[in-house]
Motif scaffolding. Sequence first.
Motif, PDB file in Angstrom:
ATOM      1  N   ALA A 215       1.860  57.789  48.668  1.00 25.62           N
ATOM      2  CA  ALA A 215       1.992  56.342  48.473  1.00 25.62           C
ATOM      3  C   ALA A 215       0.616  55.718  48.314  1.00 25.62           C
ATOM      4  N   VAL A 216       0.534  54.795  47.387  1.00 21.42           N
ATOM      5  CA  VAL A 216      -0.687  54.032  47.153  1.00 21.42           C
ATOM      6  C   VAL A 216      -0.286  52.573  47.131  1.00 21.42           C
ATOM      7  N   GLU A 217      -1.007  51.730  47.846  1.00 21.60           N
ATOM      8  CA  GLU A 217      -0.691  50.303  47.884  1.00 21.60           C
ATOM      9  C   GLU A 217      -1.917  49.500  47.495  1.00 21.60           C
ATOM     10  N   PHE A 218      -1.729  48.543  46.598  1.00 22.80           N
ATOM     11  CA  PHE A 218      -2.813  47.637  46.220  1.00 22.80           C
ATOM     12  C   PHE A 218      -2.201  46.378  45.631  1.00 22.80           C
ATOM     13  N   GLN A 219      -2.990  45.323  45.575  1.00 16.44           N
ATOM     14  CA  GLN A 219      -2.530  44.077  44.989  1.00 16.44           C
ATOM     15  C   GLN A 219      -3.058  43.978  43.571  1.00 16.44           C
ATOM     16  N   ALA A 220      -2.246  43.416  42.690  1.00 13.82           N
ATOM     17  CA  ALA A 220      -2.650  43.283  41.293  1.00 13.82           C
ATOM     18  C   ALA A 220      -1.971  42.069  40.692  1.00 13.82           C
ATOM     19  N   LYS A 221      -2.511  41.610  39.596  1.00 14.50           N
ATOM     20  CA  LYS A 221      -1.919  40.528  38.817  1.00 14.50           C
ATOM     21  C   LYS A 221      -1.277  41.144  37.578  1.00 14.50           C
ATOM     22  N   ILE A 222      -0.233  40.505  37.094  1.00 17.35           N
ATOM     23  CA  ILE A 222       0.408  40.950  35.862  1.00 17.35           C
ATOM     24  C   ILE A 222      -0.254  40.202  34.711  1.00 17.35           C
ATOM     25  N   GLN A 223      -0.734  40.947  33.737  1.00 17.03           N
ATOM     26  CA  GLN A 223      -1.369  40.348  32.564  1.00 17.03           C
ATOM     27  C   GLN A 223      -0.699  40.902  31.310  1.00 17.03           C
TER      28      GLN A 223
ATOM     29  N   GLY B  83       2.356  41.288  30.753  1.00 19.14           N
ATOM     30  CA  GLY B  83       3.441  42.195  31.110  1.00 19.14           C
ATOM     31  C   GLY B  83       2.996  43.542  31.654  1.00 19.14           C
ATOM     32  N   LEU B  84       1.702  43.711  31.901  1.00 19.87           N
ATOM     33  CA  LEU B  84       1.177  44.986  32.386  1.00 19.87           C
ATOM     34  C   LEU B  84       0.539  44.822  33.756  1.00 19.87           C
ATOM     35  N   ILE B  85       0.706  45.823  34.599  1.00 16.96           N
ATOM     36  CA  ILE B  85       0.041  45.863  35.896  1.00 16.96           C
ATOM     37  C   ILE B  85      -1.153  46.790  35.758  1.00 16.96           C
ATOM     38  N   GLN B  86      -2.330  46.280  36.028  1.00 22.06           N
ATOM     39  CA  GLN B  86      -3.543  47.086  35.919  1.00 22.06           C
ATOM     40  C   GLN B  86      -3.699  47.973  37.159  1.00 22.06           C
ATOM     41  N   ILE B  87      -3.936  49.258  36.936  1.00 19.75           N
ATOM     42  CA  ILE B  87      -4.201  50.195  38.029  1.00 19.75           C
ATOM     43  C   ILE B  87      -5.683  50.099  38.365  1.00 19.75           C
ATOM     44  N   LEU B  88      -5.979  49.945  39.643  1.00 18.22           N
ATOM     45  CA  LEU B  88      -7.375  49.845  40.067  1.00 18.22           C
ATOM     46  C   LEU B  88      -8.120  51.131  39.741  1.00 18.22           C
TER      47      LEU B  88
ATOM     48  N   VAL C 102       7.732  52.322  41.105  1.00 17.89           N
ATOM     49  CA  VAL C 102       7.071  51.032  41.305  1.00 17.89           C
ATOM     50  C   VAL C 102       7.998  50.114  42.090  1.00 17.89           C
ATOM     51  N   ILE C 103       7.486  49.522  43.152  1.00 18.30           N
ATOM     52  CA  ILE C 103       8.213  48.529  43.939  1.00 18.30           C
ATOM     53  C   ILE C 103       7.374  47.259  43.898  1.00 18.30           C
ATOM     54  N   VAL C 104       7.965  46.163  43.472  1.00 11.48           N
ATOM     55  CA  VAL C 104       7.236  44.908  43.334  1.00 11.48           C
ATOM     56  C   VAL C 104       7.634  43.976  44.468  1.00 11.48           C
ATOM     57  N   LEU C 105       6.653  43.487  45.202  1.00 13.65           N
ATOM     58  CA  LEU C 105       6.862  42.503  46.265  1.00 13.65           C
ATOM     59  C   LEU C 105       6.098  41.243  45.879  1.00 13.65           C
ATOM     60  N   LEU C 106       6.799  40.139  45.744  1.00 14.85           N
ATOM     61  CA  LEU C 106       6.156  38.882  45.389  1.00 14.85           C
ATOM     62  C   LEU C 106       5.715  38.143  46.638  1.00 14.85           C
ATOM     63  N   ASN C 107       4.543  37.529  46.586  1.00 16.53           N
ATOM     64  CA  ASN C 107       4.117  36.663  47.671  1.00 16.53           C
ATOM     65  C   ASN C 107       5.029  35.449  47.702  1.00 16.53           C
ATOM     66  N   LYS C 108       5.449  35.041  48.888  1.00 20.31           N
ATOM     67  CA  LYS C 108       6.388  33.931  49.010  1.00 20.31           C
ATOM     68  C   LYS C 108       5.876  32.667  48.339  1.00 20.31           C
ATOM     69  N   LYS C 109       4.606  32.366  48.502  1.00 20.26           N
ATOM     70  CA  LYS C 109       4.100  31.117  47.945  1.00 20.26           C
ATOM     71  C   LYS C 109       4.187  31.091  46.425  1.00 20.26           C
ATOM     72  N   SER C 110       4.171  32.240  45.790  1.00 17.82           N
ATOM     73  CA  SER C 110       4.273  32.247  44.335  1.00 17.82           C
ATOM     74  C   SER C 110       5.710  32.127  43.858  1.00 17.82           C
ATOM     75  N   THR C 111       6.690  32.376  44.744  1.00 16.24           N
ATOM     76  CA  THR C 111       8.087  32.304  44.325  1.00 16.24           C
ATOM     77  C   THR C 111       8.732  30.981  44.711  1.00 16.24           C
ATOM     78  N   GLN C 112       8.127  30.238  45.620  1.00 19.15           N
ATOM     79  CA  GLN C 112       8.716  28.982  46.046  1.00 19.15           C
ATOM     80  C   GLN C 112       8.292  27.862  45.111  1.00 19.15           C
ATOM     81  N   GLN C 113       9.247  27.024  44.747  1.00 16.12           N
ATOM     82  CA  GLN C 113       8.908  25.852  43.964  1.00 16.12           C
ATOM     83  C   GLN C 113       8.513  24.744  44.919  1.00 16.12           C
ATOM     84  N   LYS C 114       7.479  24.006  44.532  1.00 15.43           N
ATOM     85  CA  LYS C 114       7.018  22.908  45.369  1.00 15.43           C
ATOM     86  C   LYS C 114       7.902  21.691  45.140  1.00 15.43           C
TER      87      LYS C 114
END
Length: 71
Positions: free
Chosen positions: A4-12, A14-19, A34-46
């Motif tokens: 298992a390898v875990e890291f944070q990345a941005k989607i650019q 439609g692609l996830i960049q591997i560090l 690939v398992i995608v976990l979204l940060n809550k603040k990015s999924t909540q609408q203000k």
Amino acid sequence: MLNAVEFQAKIQNGLIQILDEYKQELGEKDDIKVIVLLNKKSTQQKDIIDELTENPIQVNGILSREEIYNR
């Protein structure tokens, strides 16, 4: 063997960049899961209250909180 390898990345585009530090470990011909976990603040609408709290509207001629309590 499962590693298992875990890291944070941005989607650019439609692609996830591997560090760079994992590129040798994760070869192009490897099968990966690939398992995608979204940060809550990015999924909540203000709502309007959140928006106004972060960006208060300045109105001239209205008393500030300090001015109200100093009277």
